[in-house]
Design an enzyme around this catalytic site. Structure first.
Site, PDB file in Angstrom:
ATOM      1  N   TYR A   1      46.560  38.807  33.988  1.00 51.44           N
ATOM      2  CA  TYR A   1      45.688  39.412  35.016  1.00 51.44           C
ATOM      3  C   TYR A   1      44.314  38.717  35.068  1.00 51.44           C
ATOM      4  CZ  TYR A   1      42.853  43.265  37.037  1.00 51.44           C
ATOM      5  OH  TYR A   1      41.990  44.034  37.781  1.00 51.44           O
ATOM      6  N   ILE A   2      43.572  38.743  33.984  1.00 54.88           N
ATOM      7  CA  ILE A   2      42.208  38.192  34.027  1.00 54.88           C
ATOM      8  C   ILE A   2      42.264  36.663  33.964  1.00 54.88           C
ATOM      9  CG2 ILE A   2      39.900  38.298  33.006  1.00 54.88           C
ATOM     10  CD1 ILE A   2      40.768  41.023  31.761  1.00 54.88           C
TER      11      ILE A   2
ATOM     12  N   ASP B   1      50.898  30.098  28.280  1.00 56.64           N
ATOM     13  CA  ASP B   1      51.264  31.517  28.251  1.00 56.64           C
ATOM     14  C   ASP B   1      52.685  31.580  27.726  1.00 56.64           C
ATOM     15  OD1 ASP B   1      51.900  34.329  29.157  1.00 56.64           O
ATOM     16  OD2 ASP B   1      49.973  34.112  30.183  1.00 56.64           O
TER      17      ASP B   1
ATOM     18  N   ALA C   1      45.002  35.252  25.659  1.00 57.12           N
ATOM     19  CA  ALA C   1      46.340  35.677  25.239  1.00 57.12           C
ATOM     20  C   ALA C   1      46.269  36.738  24.144  1.00 57.12           C
ATOM     21  CB  ALA C   1      47.137  34.469  24.743  1.00 57.12           C
TER      22      ALA C   1
ATOM     23  N   SER D   1      36.238  43.555  24.063  1.00 53.95           N
ATOM     24  CA  SER D   1      36.338  44.778  24.870  1.00 53.95           C
ATOM     25  C   SER D   1      35.224  45.744  24.509  1.00 53.95           C
ATOM     26  CB  SER D   1      37.692  45.434  24.583  1.00 53.95           C
ATOM     27  OG  SER D   1      37.731  46.745  25.079  1.00 53.95           O
TER      28      SER D   1
ATOM     29  N   TYR E   1      44.596  48.209  18.400  1.00 58.02           N
ATOM     30  CA  TYR E   1      44.167  47.249  19.428  1.00 58.02           C
ATOM     31  C   TYR E   1      42.668  46.994  19.322  1.00 58.02           C
ATOM     32  CZ  TYR E   1      42.544  45.477  23.910  1.00 58.02           C
ATOM     33  OH  TYR E   1      41.903  44.734  24.875  1.00 58.02           O
TER      34      TYR E   1
ATOM     35  N   LYS F   1      40.201  43.466  18.183  1.00 58.23           N
ATOM     36  CA  LYS F   1      39.040  42.848  18.855  1.00 58.23           C
ATOM     37  C   LYS F   1      37.865  42.723  17.877  1.00 58.23           C
ATOM     38  CE  LYS F   1      41.107  42.169  22.691  1.00 58.23           C
ATOM     39  NZ  LYS F   1      41.533  40.805  23.029  1.00 58.23           N
TER      40      LYS F   1
ATOM     41  N   PHE G   1      42.878  63.322  33.435  1.00 55.90           N
ATOM     42  CA  PHE G   1      42.914  63.771  32.047  1.00 55.90           C
ATOM     43  C   PHE G   1      41.623  64.513  31.668  1.00 55.90           C
ATOM     44  CE2 PHE G   1      45.786  59.861  31.472  1.00 55.90           C
ATOM     45  CZ  PHE G   1      46.949  60.602  31.662  1.00 55.90           C
TER      46      PHE G   1
ATOM     47  N   ARG H   1      43.136  63.436  27.453  1.00 58.32           N
ATOM     48  CA  ARG H   1      43.993  62.452  26.779  1.00 58.32           C
ATOM     49  C   ARG H   1      43.352  62.146  25.423  1.00 58.32           C
ATOM     50  NH1 ARG H   1      44.956  56.616  29.634  1.00 58.32           N
ATOM     51  NH2 ARG H   1      42.725  56.379  29.202  1.00 58.32           N
TER      52      ARG H   1
ATOM     53  N   GLY I   1      41.805  60.453  22.348  1.00 59.63           N
ATOM     54  CA  GLY I   1      41.157  59.155  22.128  1.00 59.63           C
ATOM     55  C   GLY I   1      40.188  58.724  23.219  1.00 59.63           C
TER      56      GLY I   1
HETATM   57  P1  NAD Z   1      47.467  40.426  30.508  1.00 62.16           P
HETATM   58  O1  NAD Z   1      48.523  41.031  29.657  1.00 62.16           O
HETATM   59  O2  NAD Z   1      47.629  40.502  31.980  1.00 62.16           O
HETATM   60  O3  NAD Z   1      47.274  38.881  30.121  1.00 62.16           O
HETATM   61  C1  NAD Z   1      47.478  38.401  28.817  1.00 62.16           C
HETATM   62  C2  NAD Z   1      48.406  37.205  28.930  1.00 62.16           C
HETATM   63  O4  NAD Z   1      48.617  36.678  27.624  1.00 62.16           O
HETATM   64  C3  NAD Z   1      49.781  37.570  29.483  1.00 62.16           C
HETATM   65  O5  NAD Z   1      50.137  36.693  30.536  1.00 62.16           O
HETATM   66  C4  NAD Z   1      50.726  37.408  28.303  1.00 62.16           C
HETATM   67  O6  NAD Z   1      52.011  36.990  28.710  1.00 62.16           O
HETATM   68  C5  NAD Z   1      49.987  36.363  27.486  1.00 62.16           C
HETATM   69  N1  NAD Z   1      50.314  36.406  26.060  1.00 62.16           N
HETATM   70  C6  NAD Z   1      50.377  37.483  25.247  1.00 62.16           C
HETATM   71  N2  NAD Z   1      50.735  37.101  24.008  1.00 62.16           N
HETATM   72  C7  NAD Z   1      50.879  35.746  24.029  1.00 62.16           C
HETATM   73  C8  NAD Z   1      51.252  34.780  23.071  1.00 62.16           C
HETATM   74  N3  NAD Z   1      51.590  35.107  21.829  1.00 62.16           N
HETATM   75  N4  NAD Z   1      51.290  33.477  23.442  1.00 62.16           N
HETATM   76  C9  NAD Z   1      50.981  33.103  24.709  1.00 62.16           C
HETATM   77  N5  NAD Z   1      50.639  33.988  25.665  1.00 62.16           N
HETATM   78  C10 NAD Z   1      50.594  35.297  25.329  1.00 62.16           C
HETATM   79  O7  NAD Z   1      46.074  41.051  30.041  1.00 62.16           O
HETATM   80  P2  NAD Z   1      44.634  40.913  30.706  1.00 62.16           P
HETATM   81  O8  NAD Z   1      44.266  42.231  31.279  1.00 62.16           O
HETATM   82  O9  NAD Z   1      44.554  39.698  31.542  1.00 62.16           O
HETATM   83  O10 NAD Z   1      43.759  40.735  29.387  1.00 62.16           O
HETATM   84  C11 NAD Z   1      43.320  39.456  28.949  1.00 62.16           C
HETATM   85  C12 NAD Z   1      42.490  39.624  27.698  1.00 62.16           C
HETATM   86  O11 NAD Z   1      41.402  40.497  27.970  1.00 62.16           O
HETATM   87  C13 NAD Z   1      43.241  40.238  26.514  1.00 62.16           C
HETATM   88  O12 NAD Z   1      42.786  39.614  25.340  1.00 62.16           O
HETATM   89  C14 NAD Z   1      42.804  41.684  26.545  1.00 62.16           C
HETATM   90  O13 NAD Z   1      42.881  42.275  25.271  1.00 62.16           O
HETATM   91  C15 NAD Z   1      41.374  41.550  27.016  1.00 62.16           C
HETATM   92  N6  NAD Z   1      40.841  42.758  27.645  1.00 62.16           N
HETATM   93  C16 NAD Z   1      41.491  43.306  28.728  1.00 62.16           C
HETATM   94  C17 NAD Z   1      40.997  44.472  29.301  1.00 62.16           C
HETATM   95  C18 NAD Z   1      41.712  45.118  30.476  1.00 62.16           C
HETATM   96  O14 NAD Z   1      41.486  46.297  30.722  1.00 62.16           O
HETATM   97  N7  NAD Z   1      42.541  44.395  31.228  1.00 62.16           N
HETATM   98  C19 NAD Z   1      39.840  45.079  28.790  1.00 62.16           C
HETATM   99  C20 NAD Z   1      39.199  44.484  27.709  1.00 62.16           C
HETATM  100  C21 NAD Z   1      39.706  43.312  27.148  1.00 62.16           C
HETATM  101  N1  UFG Z   2      42.666  58.495  33.519  1.00 60.74           N
HETATM  102  C1  UFG Z   2      43.186  59.611  34.131  1.00 60.74           C
HETATM  103  N2  UFG Z   2      44.492  59.576  34.521  1.00 60.74           N
HETATM  104  C2  UFG Z   2      45.290  58.491  34.333  1.00 60.74           C
HETATM  105  C3  UFG Z   2      44.747  57.347  33.713  1.00 60.74           C
HETATM  106  C4  UFG Z   2      43.427  57.393  33.305  1.00 60.74           C
HETATM  107  O1  UFG Z   2      42.501  60.603  34.315  1.00 60.74           O
HETATM  108  O2  UFG Z   2      46.474  58.548  34.686  1.00 60.74           O
HETATM  109  C5  UFG Z   2      41.250  58.509  33.100  1.00 60.74           C
HETATM  110  C6  UFG Z   2      41.073  58.338  31.612  1.00 60.74           C
HETATM  111  O3  UFG Z   2      41.170  59.575  30.951  1.00 60.74           O
HETATM  112  C7  UFG Z   2      39.678  57.716  31.550  1.00 60.74           C
HETATM  113  C8  UFG Z   2      39.576  56.914  32.852  1.00 60.74           C
HETATM  114  O4  UFG Z   2      40.604  57.425  33.707  1.00 60.74           O
HETATM  115  O5  UFG Z   2      38.738  58.733  31.590  1.00 60.74           O
HETATM  116  C9  UFG Z   2      39.814  55.456  32.644  1.00 60.74           C
HETATM  117  O6  UFG Z   2      41.027  55.276  31.927  1.00 60.74           O
HETATM  118  P1  UFG Z   2      41.714  53.860  31.727  1.00 60.74           P
HETATM  119  O7  UFG Z   2      42.956  54.081  30.908  1.00 60.74           O
HETATM  120  O8  UFG Z   2      41.850  53.173  33.035  1.00 60.74           O
HETATM  121  O9  UFG Z   2      40.635  53.031  30.929  1.00 60.74           O
HETATM  122  P2  UFG Z   2      40.058  53.309  29.475  1.00 60.74           P
HETATM  123  O10 UFG Z   2      38.576  53.352  29.654  1.00 60.74           O
HETATM  124  O11 UFG Z   2      40.676  54.426  28.773  1.00 60.74           O
HETATM  125  O12 UFG Z   2      40.615  52.019  28.758  1.00 60.74           O
HETATM  126  C10 UFG Z   2      39.855  50.916  28.678  1.00 60.74           C
HETATM  127  C11 UFG Z   2      40.685  49.621  28.603  1.00 60.74           C
HETATM  128  C12 UFG Z   2      41.302  49.471  27.260  1.00 60.74           C
HETATM  129  C13 UFG Z   2      40.335  49.780  26.156  1.00 60.74           C
HETATM  130  C14 UFG Z   2      39.807  51.173  26.352  1.00 60.74           C
HETATM  131  C15 UFG Z   2      38.915  51.635  25.227  1.00 60.74           C
HETATM  132  O13 UFG Z   2      41.684  49.599  29.593  1.00 60.74           O
HETATM  133  O14 UFG Z   2      41.726  48.120  27.126  1.00 60.74           O
HETATM  134  O15 UFG Z   2      39.081  51.143  27.549  1.00 60.74           O
HETATM  135  O16 UFG Z   2      37.999  52.578  25.641  1.00 60.74           O
HETATM  136  F1  UFG Z   2      40.874  49.693  24.914  1.00 60.74           F
END
Ligand code: NAD
Ligand code: UFG
Length: 340
Positions: A11-12, A31, A82, A125, A149, A153, A217, A294, A296
């Site tokens: 995604y990112i 990837d 990744a 994160s 998780y 980080k 939630f 929910r 946590g």
């Molecule tokens: P994502 O799952 O869409 O992308 C991660 C990519 O890494 C995937 O394409 C997956 O196939 C690849 N991958 C996983 N394990 C691998 C491996 N062993 N070897 C090679 N490729 C591998 O996730 P994203 O949302 O794009 O997140 C990217 C990064 O940002 C991650 O490190 C995630 O922890 C971090 N992050 C994401 C969020 C969020 O809410 N999306 C928030 C905070 C941090």
């Molecule tokens: N929520 C709902 N209903 C849903 C899904 C989420 O009410 O079906 C609420 C959650 O309770 C929260 C808000 O929407 O209050 C955002 O929830 P998300 O799950 O979208 O995001 P979080 O803030 O919980 O999660 C994010 C990142 C994680 C990270 C986490 C730690 O997606 O990667 O923050 O706080 F680990």
């Protein structure tokens, strides 16, 4: 300048590849498609007009990584996305998370060291802050992690920091708040596998009819409307921050070999505000109900963004309305099955 993006089909990572290419960088991507699909690379080519130099490499495979770097000797910096990212799954399968997120990062650092590559941008994160007083700045204390998780980080940040002391490595760790939305082309976006954990994909899947009802939630939190508050950042703004972080490293703008930045908007929105914004800008009435809290969830978290503004010269441009519109356009593109 040549930049390697790990997790480039995700995604990112995919959004960041677009912005890197548009900023003039040469991009290589790896990837293992654990949480993404090969067609993303074709769609990246459609957006950028370039074939993406891609190889399927699993970062858990140390020798594959080392061979990769032997073949690509001219890499200037790495952006490391990744990882596995499902908080709930990490509680059930902690070893999977430690092996991939921590072990994979160690493998990558070893391979980089052997190849004399000493610049890395790391995906961290806001989860590292736990329950903090917003706006949260980068000096806020880091409490014990609430999930494996989150712990991966924290541990990776520490490993990277240690490695900057032992070697010439230069690190930018980026602490993302809540990434949402999709590219305006609707050719790339977030692809949650199974039932989404996150709010915005759950909203769009409910609106399109894939899910019957969205559960909010908890509405008894100490916030103005009783629902939790988060800092929702558009993924294209987030991608642009990675370009700024690469500029910061390659132009040696840092004063410290380990730098950490929050990436958020500085704005907190409640769950109900997000739902209301979605309904207003997308013109869809959402089927939702109030449910129990929910486990946590933190009450409220949003970023102090001054450090990224001052040192990276970056701040967000997109509104919550644009986040919702692009997420909705993306959901409709998935539903029309025209992506691959
Ligand atoms: P994502 O799952 O869409 O992308 C991660 C990519 O890494 C995937 O394409 C997956 O196939 C690849 N991958 C996983 N394990 C691998 C491996 N062993 N070897 C090679 N490729 C591998 O996730 P994203 O949302 O794009 O997140 C990217 C990064 O940002 C991650 O490190 C995630 O922890 C971090 N992050 C994401 C969020 C969020 O809410 N999306 C928030 C905070 C941090
Ligand atoms: N929520 C709902 N209903 C849903 C899904 C989420 O009410 O079906 C609420 C959650 O309770 C929260 C808000 O929407 O209050 C955002 O929830 P998300 O799950 O979208 O995001 P979080 O803030 O919980 O999660 C994010 C990142 C994680 C990270 C986490 C730690 O997606 O990667 O923050 O706080 F680990």
């Amino acid at each position: 300048m040549k930049i390697l993006v790990t997790g480039g089909a995700g995604y990112i990572g995919s959004h960041t590849i677009v912005e890197l290419i548009q900023a003039g960088y040469d991009v290589l991507a790896i990837d293992n498609f654990d949480n993404s699909y090969p067609y993303v690379l074709d769609n990246l080519a459609k957006i950028t007009g370039r074939t993406i130099a891609f190889e399927k490499v699993d970062i858990r495979d140390k020798s594959a990584l080392k061979s990769y770097f032997q073949l690509h000797k001219d890499i200037d910096a790495v952006i490391h996305f990744a990882a596995n990212k499902a908080v709930g799954e990490s509680v059930a399968k902690p070893l999977k998370y430690y092996e991939n997120n921590v072990g994979g990062t160690v493998n990558l650092l070893e391979a980089m060291q052997e190849a004399n590559i000493d610049q890395i941008v790391f995906s961290s994160s806001c989860t590292v802050y736990g329950e903090a007083n917003p706006p949260v700045n980068e000096n806020a204390p880091i409490p014990i992690a609430q999930s494996p998780y989150g712990n991966t980080k924290q541990i990776c940040e520490e490993i990277l920091h240690d490695q900057t002391i032992a070697t010439d490595l230069k690190v930018v760790a980026l602490r993302y708040f809540n990434p949402v939305g999709a590219h305006e082309s609707a050719l790339i976006g977030e692809l949650p596998i199974g039932i989404p954990n996150n709010l915005v994909p759950f909203i769009t899947q409910t609106a399109i009819g894939k899910r019957e009802i969205l559960t909010v939630f908890g509405n008894d939190y100490p916030t103005p409307d009783g629902t939790c508050i988060r800092d929702y950042i558009h993924v294209v703004d987030l991608a642009l921050a990675h370009v700024a972080a690469i500029d910061f490293l390659t132009q040696k703008k840092y004063t410290d070999s380990f730098s950490v930045f929050n990436l958020g908007t500085g704005r907190g929105n409640s769950v109900l505000e997000v739902i209301q914004t979605f309904e207003a800008v997308c013109g869809v009435k959402l089927n939702y109900q109030i449910g129990p809290r929910r486990a946590g969830d933190v009450v409220q978290v949003y970023a102090a963004c001054e450090k990224a503004a001052n040192e990276l010269g970056w701040k967000t441009k997109k509104t919550l309305e644009e986040c919702m519109l692009s997420a909705w356009k993306w959901e409709k593109a998935i539903a029309s099955n025209t992506l691959n």
